[in-house]
Design a protein around this motif. Structure first.
Motif, PDB file in Angstrom:
ATOM      1  N   LEU A  57      18.171 -21.712 -38.209  1.00 51.31           N
ATOM      2  CA  LEU A  57      18.258 -22.383 -39.509  1.00 51.31           C
ATOM      3  C   LEU A  57      17.549 -21.592 -40.594  1.00 51.31           C
ATOM      4  N   THR A 114      19.480 -20.326 -43.844  1.00 53.90           N
ATOM      5  CA  THR A 114      19.094 -20.820 -45.164  1.00 53.90           C
ATOM      6  C   THR A 114      18.739 -19.665 -46.093  1.00 53.90           C
ATOM      7  N   ILE A 133      22.158 -28.351 -38.441  1.00 55.66           N
ATOM      8  CA  ILE A 133      21.305 -29.486 -38.810  1.00 55.66           C
ATOM      9  C   ILE A 133      21.826 -30.769 -38.161  1.00 55.66           C
ATOM     10  N   VAL A 151      12.000 -29.709 -34.283  1.00 56.51           N
ATOM     11  CA  VAL A 151      12.971 -28.617 -34.347  1.00 56.51           C
ATOM     12  C   VAL A 151      12.510 -27.547 -33.363  1.00 56.51           C
ATOM     13  N   TYR A 206      20.941 -40.456 -41.479  1.00 58.71           N
ATOM     14  CA  TYR A 206      20.196 -39.448 -42.237  1.00 58.71           C
ATOM     15  C   TYR A 206      19.276 -40.058 -43.285  1.00 58.71           C
ATOM     16  N   LEU A 253      13.646 -29.772 -42.736  1.00 59.13           N
ATOM     17  CA  LEU A 253      15.053 -30.019 -42.416  1.00 59.13           C
ATOM     18  C   LEU A 253      15.769 -30.571 -43.652  1.00 59.13           C
ATOM     19  N   ALA A 306      16.473 -27.681 -45.954  1.00 55.95           N
ATOM     20  CA  ALA A 306      17.615 -26.888 -45.473  1.00 55.95           C
ATOM     21  C   ALA A 306      18.917 -27.612 -45.799  1.00 55.95           C
ATOM     22  N   MET A 307      18.905 -28.928 -45.599  1.00 55.46           N
ATOM     23  CA  MET A 307      20.098 -29.724 -45.877  1.00 55.46           C
ATOM     24  C   MET A 307      20.461 -29.650 -47.366  1.00 55.46           C
ATOM     25  N   TYR A 353      16.503 -23.372 -32.724  1.00 55.90           N
ATOM     26  CA  TYR A 353      17.051 -24.015 -33.925  1.00 55.90           C
ATOM     27  C   TYR A 353      16.333 -23.518 -35.173  1.00 55.90           C
TER      28      TYR A 353
END
Lengths: 483, 168
Positions: free
Chosen positions: A454, A458, A346, A446, A362, A372, A375-376, A450
């Motif tokens: 991701l 995840t 990320i 994205v 961020y 995103l 996911a974070m 990626y």
């Protein structure tokens, strides 16, 4: 004196052989293709790595015997095999994440060095001889030094590469001195035979502690445990983000494999001696990593200190010296590898667009790119040890093993540190979800590699935390090898 | 004292004195020459230990290649040829103490446990160690894997070195 080669010997090094063939493919395509096609080297590497995982799972699973092959150099057992698959998975994801990085994704050298480093790691996981161990550690580290300094025009990357190299060479020299003393006084390089010598009282206690400490310098450097952690924040910050991700996950996991194997085979008869040393290192590593992470403004430095702290948690399971403890540690390493790879992925995606690794970059990420942001959320909550994500169950396991081994103070320090950790992970999430920024309309694209990486990671984090038994069983089988 | 003992003593003294001069000489070029002397001394000690092949390799690799490369590097660097500045920093006392401590500790432990007590693997013949070593390096029951890994390591180092030194 020539023995013959049989199938089981070939199967034991099947992943290594296939990695070398993969390196050959990348080498040839790098020559044949022009610059517009070279990005596909990433697909070849990632596809190759995952193909190797599949073939190894089908053909190369270890049997129930001791698994000593190639004249006692390698041990084909579940501990090694599980970690080999883990490193290959890490390399797959790293190759995917690298594809769209400028100045890196189109370079054949990057993928070649990545493959060679992975090859070294797989050998580290199965080494059962000091000579083999040293060579495989070097084969892992040498490509990583270059990868850390891969951006030759960037001062920070060059500094990172050089710093990593100098620290690594020094740690490696001290470790090698420890190896040579160990060999000199025990008369053998075989890890099991060394255990026999120690058990028979053939080693002077001063020498035993001395060699142990020297070897711990080398391993401690690899897993970035305090006081051998100084390189980590600077190197992670300066190195290309994908490389930092690889360093903090696969390379660290490789360090843990050899640490666990050497301590629990060669030094097993002297476990009382190293248990206390390792408990202190674990406490310092957790506490220092977490407290210093509080003050960080740069997300890569924050993740570096967080990765130092996680090394401390993993060490708790090793200190417990029980099957449950090692199971917990191995499970922890699996979860940590997947979670931290996602974190650096990320950071790489966001860094490509915003051009900054500051935490303030961020702000409002959840509005710029909701997926995103999600996911974070998953990644950082898992790092903080929140249910239902993978990070929760593994923390419970290592802490339970400490309690079971009557190390209440260590479990207490671990819990206290998790609370400190929660604070700074949530601060990052506060930037992502609550803060606003002026360029909220600018989306963060994205790209496909990626996205694939991701999504896999995840889902993996959630699966590790919800469907526990298969992972727990694999870790238990791997841990049983040592007891 | 037998003839072997006195020979060992001579070579040990030569090795130690030249090793000491390597780190105390101000001129880097002289230091490199003393280093060659040290390596020769070590090679001689290998001969005394009946490790002829190791002695030859020591001369060829360390003196023939590495030391010469060092001398080239020194001669190509102008500033190093005309030395200025101190060669010791303020930590030298601690380092010396640590070294002495390590040395004395190892000597005491060696005398107590007797490193010679460990049984050494028997090697047949007097001068045939080379062929035995060669066989061990490629035998599947000995060192073929480390041998191959060393070649992979060197290949990786080669690629890395080319990448780092290449101009865009």
């Amino acid at each position: 004196m020539f023995g013959s080669i049989n199938t089981s010997m070939i199967l034991a090094i099947l992943p290594e052989i296939m990695l070398f063939i993969l390196a050959g493919f990348v080498f040839v395509f790098d020559l044949v293709w022009d610059d517009s096609q070279r990005r596909n080297l990433g697909w070849i590497s990632a596809g190759g790595f995952s193909l190797i995982i599949m073939i190894s799972l089908m053909l190369g699973t270890p049997g129930s015997d001791s698994g000593l092959v190639w004249g006692g150099m390698l041990r084909h057992d579940w501990l090694g095999f599980a970690f080999k698959m883990l490193f290959l998975f890490g390399a797959t994801i790293t190759a995917l994440f690298a594809m769209d990085v400028e100045d890196l994704g189109k370079k054949g050298e990057f993928y070649l060095l990545l493959i060679f480093s992975t090859l070294g790691m797989t050998l580290m996981a199965s080494s059962s001889n000091l000579i083999m161990l040293y060579l495989s550690i070097e084969a892992t580290s040498l490509p990583l030094y270059i990868l850390a300094g891969f951006f030759k025009d960037d001062d920070k990357s060059t500094e990172a590469g050089f710093k990593y190299f100098l620290f690594g060479a020094m740690a490696s020299a001290i470790m090698l001195y420890g190896f040579s003393l160990l060999y000199g006084f025990s008369g053998t390089t075989d890890l099991d035979a060394i255990a026999g010598v120690i058990k028979a009282g053939g080693m002077n206690p001063v020498l035993l502690v001395g060699t142990l400490l020297m070897i711990l310098v080398g391993f401690g450097f690899k897993i970035s445990a305090v006081p051998f952690h100084f390189w980590a924040p600077d190197v992670y910050e300066g190195a290309p983000t994908v490389v930092a991700g690889f360093l903090s996950t696969a390379s660290k996991a490789a360090g843990f494999t050899v640490l666990i194997r050497v301590l629990l085979t060669s030094y097993a008869p002297a476990s009382d001696t190293w248990m206390m040393v390792l408990a202190i290192i674990s406490t310092l590593t957790m506490t220092l990593g977490n407290t210093l992470a509080l003050a960080q403004k740069n997300i890569k430095r924050l993740l570096a200190y967080s990765s130092i702290a996680h090394a401390g948690y993993i060490l708790i399971g090793v200190v417990a010296i029980s099957e449950l403890g090692i199971t917990g540690s191995i499970f922890y390493i699996i979860v940590y590898l997947i979670t931290n790879l996602a974190a650096f992925g990320i950071v790489s995606v966001v860094g490509r667009i915003t051009g900054s690794d500051e935490i303030s970059a961020y702000d409002g990420l959840s509005r710029r790119s909701p997926w995103l942001g999600l996911a974070m959320l998953v990644v950082f909550l898992s790092l903080a040890g929140m249910p239902p994500f993978g990070g929760f169950i593994v923390k419970v396991l290592v802490l339970a093993s400490a309690v079971k081994a009557k190390l209440f103070w260590l479990a207490f320090v671990g819990i206290l540190n998790s609370i400190i950790g929660l604070y700074y992970y949530l601060i990052v999430l506060k930037h992502v979800y609550l803060y606003r920024s002026e360029n909220e309309q600018v989306e963060i694209p994205v790209t496909r590699p990626y996205a694939i990486g991701l999504i896999v990671l995840t889902i993996g984090i959630i699966l590790l935390g919800v469907v526990i038994s298969p992972w727990f069983n694999v870790s238990t089988i791997a841990a049983k090898v040592l007891f | 004292m037998t003839g072997m003992d006195s020979l060992f003593l001579i070579f040990a003294v030569i090795t130690l004195i030249s090793a000491f001069l390597v780190v105390t000489t101000k001129n880097l070029f002289h230091a490199a020459l003393w280093l060659i002397m040290t390596l020769f001394g070590v090679a001689a000690i290998y001969v005394l230990l009946n490790a002829f092949y190791l002695a030859v390799i020591q001369v060829i690799v360390y003196i023939g290649a590495i030391a010469i490369l060092m001398i080239f590097a020194i001669m190509l660097t102008q500033r190093v040829m005309n030395p200025s500045g101190r060669i010791f920093n303020k930590n030298w006392i601690i380092a010396a103490l640590l070294g002495a401590f390590m040395f004395i500790g190892l000597v005491i432990i060696s005398m107590q446990t007797g490193a010679s007590k460990t049984t050494l693997p028997q090697i047949s013949g007097q001068l045939d160690t080379v062929s035995e070593l060669g066989q061990a390096l490629v035998s599947p029951n000995a060192y073929v894997i480390p041998f191959e890994v060393a070649s992979v390591l060197l290949l990786a180092a080669l690629i890395g070195a080319i990448f780092v030194s290449r101009k865009r």
